[in-house]
Design a protein around this motif. Structure first.
Motif, mmCIF file in Angstrom:
data_model
loop_
_atom_site.group_PDB
_atom_site.id
_atom_site.type_symbol
_atom_site.label_atom_id
_atom_site.label_comp_id
_atom_site.label_asym_id
_atom_site.label_seq_id
_atom_site.Cartn_x
_atom_site.Cartn_y
_atom_site.Cartn_z
ATOM 1 N N THR A 23 0.863 -1.178 0.000
ATOM 2 C CA THR A 23 0.000 0.000 0.000
ATOM 3 C C THR A 23 0.901 1.231 0.000
ATOM 4 O OG1 THR A 23 -1.785 -1.113 1.188
ATOM 5 C CG2 THR A 23 -1.761 1.295 1.249
ATOM 6 N N GLY A 24 0.865 1.980 -1.080
ATOM 7 C CA GLY A 24 1.704 3.162 -1.205
ATOM 8 C C GLY A 24 0.893 4.437 -1.146
ATOM 9 N N ILE A 25 1.374 5.385 -0.355
ATOM 10 C CA ILE A 25 0.811 6.734 -0.306
ATOM 11 C C ILE A 25 1.965 7.695 -0.574
ATOM 12 C CG2 ILE A 25 -0.441 8.447 1.049
ATOM 13 C CD1 ILE A 25 -1.561 6.231 2.773
ATOM 14 N N SER A 26 1.756 8.643 -1.463
ATOM 15 C CA SER A 26 2.824 9.571 -1.844
ATOM 16 C C SER A 26 2.439 10.995 -1.483
ATOM 17 C CB SER A 26 3.097 9.472 -3.342
ATOM 18 O OG SER A 26 4.187 10.291 -3.707
ATOM 19 N N ALA A 27 3.321 11.656 -0.732
ATOM 20 C CA ALA A 27 3.101 13.046 -0.337
ATOM 21 C C ALA A 27 3.426 13.955 -1.518
ATOM 22 C CB ALA A 27 3.958 13.402 0.871
ATOM 23 N N VAL A 28 2.404 14.498 -2.141
ATOM 24 C CA VAL A 28 2.537 15.235 -3.399
ATOM 25 C C VAL A 28 3.150 16.613 -3.157
ATOM 26 C CG1 VAL A 28 1.256 16.228 -5.339
ATOM 27 C CG2 VAL A 28 0.593 13.995 -4.408
ATOM 28 N N ALA A 51 -2.235 8.919 -8.672
ATOM 29 C CA ALA A 51 -3.370 8.008 -8.528
ATOM 30 C C ALA A 51 -3.433 7.002 -9.670
ATOM 31 C CB ALA A 51 -4.661 8.809 -8.455
ATOM 32 N N ASP A 52 -3.068 7.435 -10.868
ATOM 33 C CA ASP A 52 -3.180 6.566 -12.047
ATOM 34 C C ASP A 52 -2.261 5.343 -11.971
ATOM 35 O OD1 ASP A 52 -5.096 8.197 -13.132
ATOM 36 O OD2 ASP A 52 -3.770 9.171 -14.587
ATOM 37 N N VAL A 53 -1.173 5.437 -11.213
ATOM 38 C CA VAL A 53 -0.269 4.282 -11.090
ATOM 39 C C VAL A 53 -0.581 3.439 -9.852
ATOM 40 C CG1 VAL A 53 1.581 5.379 -12.398
ATOM 41 C CG2 VAL A 53 1.551 5.609 -9.897
ATOM 42 N N GLY A 54 -1.691 3.766 -9.173
ATOM 43 C CA GLY A 54 -2.132 2.949 -8.050
ATOM 44 C C GLY A 54 -1.600 3.371 -6.700
ATOM 45 N N ILE A 55 -1.028 4.571 -6.615
ATOM 46 C CA ILE A 55 -0.528 5.114 -5.350
ATOM 47 C C ILE A 55 -1.491 6.203 -4.893
ATOM 48 C CG2 ILE A 55 1.349 6.398 -4.256
ATOM 49 C CD1 ILE A 55 3.289 4.968 -6.118
ATOM 50 N N THR A 56 -1.848 6.193 -3.623
ATOM 51 C CA THR A 56 -2.786 7.174 -3.091
ATOM 52 C C THR A 56 -2.086 8.515 -2.893
ATOM 53 O OG1 THR A 56 -4.045 5.456 -1.934
ATOM 54 C CG2 THR A 56 -4.342 7.723 -1.172
ATOM 55 N N PRO A 57 -2.629 9.600 -3.444
ATOM 56 C CA PRO A 57 -2.026 10.917 -3.225
ATOM 57 C C PRO A 57 -2.262 11.408 -1.798
ATOM 58 C CG PRO A 57 -3.445 10.897 -5.184
ATOM 59 C CD PRO A 57 -3.749 9.655 -4.401
ATOM 60 N N ALA A 58 -1.251 12.072 -1.254
ATOM 61 C CA ALA A 58 -1.362 12.737 0.041
ATOM 62 C C ALA A 58 -1.047 14.214 -0.184
ATOM 63 C CB ALA A 58 -0.393 12.139 1.052
ATOM 64 N N VAL A 59 -1.967 15.079 0.174
ATOM 65 C CA VAL A 59 -1.771 16.519 -0.029
ATOM 66 C C VAL A 59 -1.729 17.227 1.319
ATOM 67 C CG1 VAL A 59 -2.833 16.497 -2.304
ATOM 68 C CG2 VAL A 59 -4.260 16.948 -0.297
ATOM 69 N N ASN A 60 -1.267 18.481 1.269
ATOM 70 C CA ASN A 60 -1.124 19.272 2.490
ATOM 71 C C ASN A 60 -0.303 18.538 3.544
ATOM 72 O OD1 ASN A 60 -2.536 21.489 1.487
ATOM 73 N ND2 ASN A 60 -4.507 20.780 2.272
ATOM 74 N N MET A 61 0.711 17.832 3.073
ATOM 75 C CA MET A 61 1.676 17.205 3.959
ATOM 76 C C MET A 61 2.910 18.115 4.045
ATOM 77 S SD MET A 61 0.258 14.321 4.961
ATOM 78 C CE MET A 61 1.635 13.325 5.552
ATOM 79 N N ASP A 62 3.997 17.621 4.638
ATOM 80 C CA ASP A 62 5.236 18.392 4.691
ATOM 81 C C ASP A 62 5.669 18.781 3.279
ATOM 82 O OD1 ASP A 62 7.673 19.397 6.049
ATOM 83 O OD2 ASP A 62 8.652 17.774 4.958
ATOM 84 N N THR A 63 5.500 17.855 2.324
ATOM 85 C CA THR A 63 5.849 18.123 0.930
ATOM 86 C C THR A 63 4.939 19.180 0.329
ATOM 87 O OG1 THR A 63 6.329 15.761 0.891
ATOM 88 C CG2 THR A 63 6.504 16.911 -1.187
ATOM 89 N N GLY A 64 3.808 19.408 0.953
ATOM 90 C CA GLY A 64 2.889 20.462 0.528
ATOM 91 C C GLY A 64 2.971 21.695 1.397
ATOM 92 N N TYR A 65 4.059 21.820 2.191
ATOM 93 C CA TYR A 65 4.328 23.005 3.019
ATOM 94 C C TYR A 65 3.180 23.295 3.987
ATOM 95 C CZ TYR A 65 7.370 23.543 -1.067
ATOM 96 O OH TYR A 65 8.253 23.317 -2.084
ATOM 97 N N VAL A 66 2.610 22.221 4.556
ATOM 98 C CA VAL A 66 1.404 22.407 5.366
ATOM 99 C C VAL A 66 1.640 23.328 6.554
ATOM 100 C CG1 VAL A 66 1.780 20.375 6.842
ATOM 101 C CG2 VAL A 66 -0.565 21.180 6.397
ATOM 102 N N ASN A 67 2.885 23.378 7.061
ATOM 103 C CA ASN A 67 3.173 24.246 8.204
ATOM 104 C C ASN A 67 3.491 25.678 7.778
ATOM 105 O OD1 ASN A 67 5.580 23.165 7.056
ATOM 106 N ND2 ASN A 67 6.750 23.920 8.803
#
Length: 322
Positions: A23-28, A51-67
């Protein structure tokens, strides 16, 4: 005095779980334009290709500068994600900004959770000073408060190398989190293998459906031992991570060489200061032609321009950059 308990001895070979579906989730990465505005078109495209390659997108994470982003940007990213995926699954960071010595802000967390759930996402509970500076019992009670009005959520342990408000819990606290039904898994970002192995053994013994999501960008092969992943590194190449995962599920030895190449990319881009990996991601994705600039949030640390040629070589080795 009673004798001290003997140290736990791990046998990594016996812990390996071959031919397992990952199960893969990727911080976009949140991309920016030269104007300083977020690049909504490139963001949508990257969410879609993830999403198209079967990995769940993760948004507003550290990679999305959420802080670093303001609430209107936080909401805009949720809207773009919901529209792009047309109801498809995604996760999003629930971050509450505070200062050392602050009280646990249950209302602040609930507001972010409600925003995420109203857009169809699953919250990832970022730590805060008010959360982690409590006693272990109070920390567990705080998560129980979160769970009371949340359908499902993912916990998050974060090394202070990445954020001053992070903490890696003791194993008793972690076990108590596993006992909360709404907590379906937890991202572990200590950047060390032993605490993650401890969590995997505890998971296997206590709650096999619980997901241990490795956040160890220096040890992405933790998926061999039963971890799944929620990584920032995977935003550089969700296509290659999906291929690597498929190799592992099929028992294909091509897994090892591809994993090695991706790990080398991780070691280079997550070097100190680790938070600057986001600029490395922007540089790499710009080289791939997937985003319009290699700009980042203005308050995020940057890498030197000389990194670009190194990233180009790494991309050429991976056959994704000319």
């Amino acid at each position: 005095m009673p004798e001290a308990a003997p140290p736990v001895v791990y046998d990594p070979v016996s812990m390996i779980k071959p031919k397992r579906k990952i199960t893969g989730i990727s911080a976009v990465l949140l991309p920016y334009l030269e104007s300083g505005e977020i690049d909504r078109d490139s963001l949508s495209a990257h969410i879609s290709r993830t999403a198209d390659v079967g990995i769940t997108p993760a948004v507003n994470m550290d990679t999305g500068y959420v802080n670093l982003i303001e609430e209107p940007t936080f909401i805009e990213v949720l809207k773009v994600t919901q529209q792009t995926l047309s109801g498809g699954p995604f996760v999003a960071g629930a971050f509450v900004s505070d200062q050392p010595g602050a009280s646990f802000d249950a209302a602040g967390y609930q507001r972010k959770i409600d925003l995420i759930q109203s857009h169809g996402g699953i919250p990832v509970i970022f730590q805060s000073f008010g959360l982690v500076e409590q006693s272990p019992d109070q920390i567990v009670a705080a998560y129980q408060t979160i769970a009371a009005n949340t359908d499902r959520f993912i916990g998050f342990e974060l090394t202070r190398d990445l954020a001053p408000f992070g903490s890696v819990y003791d194993l008793d606290t972690y076990e108590a989190l596993m006992e909360i039904p709404q907590c379906i898994g937890a991202k572990h970002s200590s950047f060390h293998r032993e605490p993650e192995w401890e969590r995997l053994q505890l998971r296997d013994a206590k709650r096999p459906d619980f997901k241990v999501f490795t956040g160890n960008d220096f040890g992405i092969d933790m998926i061999q031992y039963g971890s799944d992943y929620l990584l920032g590194l995977s935003t550089f190449a969700p296509d290659l991570f999906a291929r690597r995962d498929a190799f592992w599920e099929a028992g294909d030895p091509a897994f090892y060489e591809l994993n090695d190449q991706l790990q080398y990319l991780g070691y280079f881009t997550f070097r100190s200061p680790s938070p600057a990996y986001k600029h490395s991601a922007a540089q790499f994705l710009h080289l791939r032609g997937w985003i319009k600039t290699n700009k980042t949030h203005p308050n995020s640390p940057t890498r030197p321009e000389s990194d670009i040629e190194v990233l180009r070589e790494l991309g050429q080795r991976l056959n994704v950059i000319n």
